[in-house]
Scaffold this motif. Structure first.
Motif, PDB file in Angstrom:
ATOM      1  N   ASP A 143      39.175  20.910 123.558  1.00 58.51           N
ATOM      2  CA  ASP A 143      40.468  20.514 123.760  1.00 58.51           C
ATOM      3  C   ASP A 143      41.360  21.081 124.628  1.00 58.51           C
ATOM      4  OD1 ASP A 143      39.820  18.667 121.808  1.00 58.51           O
ATOM      5  OD2 ASP A 143      40.609  19.760 120.137  1.00 58.51           O
ATOM      6  N   ILE A 144      41.104  22.704 124.950  1.00 64.54           N
ATOM      7  CA  ILE A 144      41.690  23.508 125.732  1.00 64.54           C
ATOM      8  C   ILE A 144      41.360  23.107 127.004  1.00 64.54           C
ATOM      9  CG2 ILE A 144      41.563  25.963 126.553  1.00 64.54           C
ATOM     10  CD1 ILE A 144      41.423  27.014 123.395  1.00 64.54           C
ATOM     11  N   LEU A 145      39.976  22.849 127.594  1.00 61.79           N
ATOM     12  CA  LEU A 145      39.688  22.670 128.773  1.00 61.79           C
ATOM     13  C   LEU A 145      40.288  21.116 129.138  1.00 61.79           C
ATOM     14  CD1 LEU A 145      35.992  23.437 128.790  1.00 61.79           C
ATOM     15  CD2 LEU A 145      37.656  24.573 129.927  1.00 61.79           C
ATOM     16  N   ASP A 146      40.343  20.193 128.289  1.00 62.53           N
ATOM     17  CA  ASP A 146      40.905  19.063 128.392  1.00 62.53           C
ATOM     18  C   ASP A 146      42.488  19.185 128.966  1.00 62.53           C
ATOM     19  OD1 ASP A 146      38.760  17.660 127.937  1.00 62.53           O
ATOM     20  OD2 ASP A 146      39.388  16.845 126.110  1.00 62.53           O
ATOM     21  N   SER A 147      43.178  20.046 128.316  1.00 66.04           N
ATOM     22  CA  SER A 147      44.441  20.194 128.316  1.00 66.04           C
ATOM     23  C   SER A 147      44.899  20.917 129.870  1.00 66.04           C
ATOM     24  CB  SER A 147      45.086  21.122 127.512  1.00 66.04           C
ATOM     25  OG  SER A 147      45.213  20.711 126.285  1.00 66.04           O
ATOM     26  N   LEU A 148      43.758  21.804 130.141  1.00 68.77           N
ATOM     27  CA  LEU A 148      43.921  22.396 131.425  1.00 68.77           C
ATOM     28  C   LEU A 148      43.750  21.392 132.871  1.00 68.77           C
ATOM     29  CD1 LEU A 148      42.219  25.761 130.824  1.00 68.77           C
ATOM     30  CD2 LEU A 148      44.387  25.450 131.237  1.00 68.77           C
ATOM     31  N   THR A 149      42.696  20.510 132.237  1.00 70.10           N
ATOM     32  CA  THR A 149      42.319  19.543 133.421  1.00 70.10           C
ATOM     33  C   THR A 149      43.760  18.668 133.392  1.00 70.10           C
ATOM     34  OG1 THR A 149      40.008  19.383 132.547  1.00 70.10           O
ATOM     35  CG2 THR A 149      40.768  17.417 133.973  1.00 70.10           C
ATOM     36  N   ILE A 150      44.333  18.181 132.657  1.00 73.33           N
ATOM     37  CA  ILE A 150      45.489  17.487 132.546  1.00 73.33           C
ATOM     38  C   ILE A 150      46.519  18.197 133.285  1.00 73.33           C
ATOM     39  CG2 ILE A 150      47.329  16.473 131.225  1.00 73.33           C
ATOM     40  CD1 ILE A 150      45.233  15.790 128.980  1.00 73.33           C
TER      41      ILE A 150
END
Length: 65
Positions: free
Chosen positions: A30-37
């Motif tokens: 979830d953290i990596l997804d947020s950073l990608t977004i």
């Protein structure tokens, strides 16, 4: 915290974290997804209709389904 190991520098300040992905894998994802977004906020977006139309015109739509 259980499943997280902190690595420190010479002044004992937390520098890195080693995370047990079996325990915290979903949170990290979830953290990596947020950073990608966040990193893609300024990118141009487009409708999915354009590539679909191109695939239809080329006769390739059935090949991707």
């Amino acid at each position: 915290m259980d499943g997280i190991l902190y690595l420190t520098d010479d002044q004992n300040k937390k520098k890195y974290a080693q995370i047990d992905l079996e325990k915290h894998g979903q949170v990290i994802e979830d953290i990596l997804d947020s950073l990608t977004i966040e990193s893609r906020k300024g990118e141009e977006s487009y409708s999915v209709e354009e590539p679909l139309s191109e695939l239809k015109e080329q006769g390739n739509l059935d090949k991707v389904r």
